[in-house]
Design a protein around this motif. Structure first.
Motif: not given
Length: 392
Positions: A309, A364, A382
């Motif tokens: 994260n 990510r 996300g």
């Protein structure tokens, strides 16, 4: 005048509070969307991310112990291709730098006397989407884990970690277990050490001292050890942790990963061999202190760390293959890693292995996991929105 300025300042603080909170807290746990890539594998054991067609996107290799083909799935359509045919009891593979060669371990058996331990090099014959050509380079019983390591100024070498020694027998698996490497092009077996004893299940490559050269970490019946190539050409072995203190053969560690919490290193381990525990080791007063954060796994087998994260703290992923097989994510609830929370990434995935890699180029880190029949991609959507500071 002063009261007007104060009122304006207070109003500005109220407006900026949510943004200031977001800067200090980049958000909650990462959210994932699950995609099933394949559901017809047999004995799925390892997933490897590598750009095989050189298009800048990582593809996924799916290796199954019950399959006679080594297959890969092309990103982003996930079209299936065959790398090798007529192989059996595959257990691990690694893609060399540049993607022009793959080293494959096959003929595996947990019992050394039944294990051929075949090590082969695969090379493409023109189109990478057609089966590659295999050349056998070595046989070493119970060859089990293959990883790339930069041990010197040359190209990365292939480190190979057999599961046991050649004479080991269940249930104790007594005996010395070799750790070797192969230099690409030469493909001659070179000994690192045979100091590990019993089952050596885990193998991790990591630049431990930040000098640009990799060290080797193993997880075995005698714990977690660090192997380092010294300047004089000798390999040294240092125990970092003893692992589970139970008597042999329930002792030690099964898998090891290295993570970071706000710049401070920690170790994560599944313990003991194929065990029920997830342990965290933090360096306290010069010693790696053990903290068990999970003891309900059944046949623990997948382990990795990654900052999912983007908050500067690595999460720990652990998967297990036994009853209730699942993939769990553990998050440090504080910067020191004294407290951890658990959430379920997939409650129906008996994961044998997972990989952390950005599969769709959005910046990510995604997760790919394999179990007996399935290969899945968990798309990182996300972190959850940060919680704003309460209004004064």
């Amino acid at each position: 005048m002063e009261s007007i300025l104060w009122s304006m300042a207070r109003f500005a603080i109220l407006l900026l509070a949510p943004f200031l909170a977001g800067a200090q807290n980049p958000g909650g746990p990462a959210r994932f969307e699950t995609h099933t890539i394949a559901s017809d594998l047999r004995g799925g054991y390892q997933v490897v991310a590598a750009d095989l067609n050189h298009d800048g996107k990582p593809d996924l290799i799916a290796l199954g112990q019950g399959m006679s083909e080594l297959v890969w799935f092309e990103n982003p359509t996930w079209e299936r291709h065959v790398l090798a045919t007529g192989v059996s009891q595959m257990v691990n593979c690694v893609v060399l730098d540049g993607g022009a060669e793959i080293v494959l371990a096959s003929g595996f058996s947990q019992r050394a006397r039944d294990s051929k331990g075949i090590v082969s090099v695969l090379r493409p014959d023109g189109d990478v989407r057609r089966p590659w050509t295999a050349t056998e380079i070595d046989r070493l019983p119970t060859t089990h884990r293959l990883r790339l390591a930069r041990i010197d100024a040359g190209p990365r070498v292939v480190v190979s970690a057999p599961l046991t020694g050649a004479d080991a027998e269940p249930p104790d698996y007594k005996g010395n277990t070799p750790l070797v490497y192969y230099r690409p092009g030469e493909w001659k077996r070179r000994m690192i050490s045979d100091e590990n004893t019993g089952i050596a299940h885990g193998l991790l490559i990591f630049d431990w001292d930040g000098d640009g050269r990799d060290e080797i970490l193993t997880a075995s019946f005698t714990g977690i050890h660090l192997f380092r190539l010294e300047n004089d050409g000798r390999w040294t072995r240092t125990q970092l942790a003893a692992g589970d203190p139970a008597p042999w053969p329930k002792s030690g560690s099964s898998d090891v990963a290295v993570g970071s919490l706000s710049g401070k290193r920690f170790l994560a381990a599944i313990e003991p061999w194929h065990g029920n525990q997830v342990s965290i080791y933090r360096l306290l007063e010069g010693k790696w202190a053990r903290q068990t954060i999970e003891d309900k796994l059944s046949d623990g087998h997948a382990l990795l760390t990654a900052d999912l994260n983007g908050n500067g703290r690595d999460e720990v992923l652990a998967g297990f293959r036994g009853q209730g097989g699942s993939v769990y994510l553990y998050t440090a609830a504080d910067a020191a890693g004294e407290r951890w929370t658990r959430e379920t990434l997939d409650g129906s995935m008996n994961a044998a292995a997972c990989a952390a890699v950005d599969l769709n180029g959005d910046g990510r880190i995604d997760i790919a996991c394999i179990d007996g029949t399935r290969l899945k991609w968990y798309e990182n959507r996300g972190p959850a929105a940060p919680t704003a500071a309460p209004r004064p």
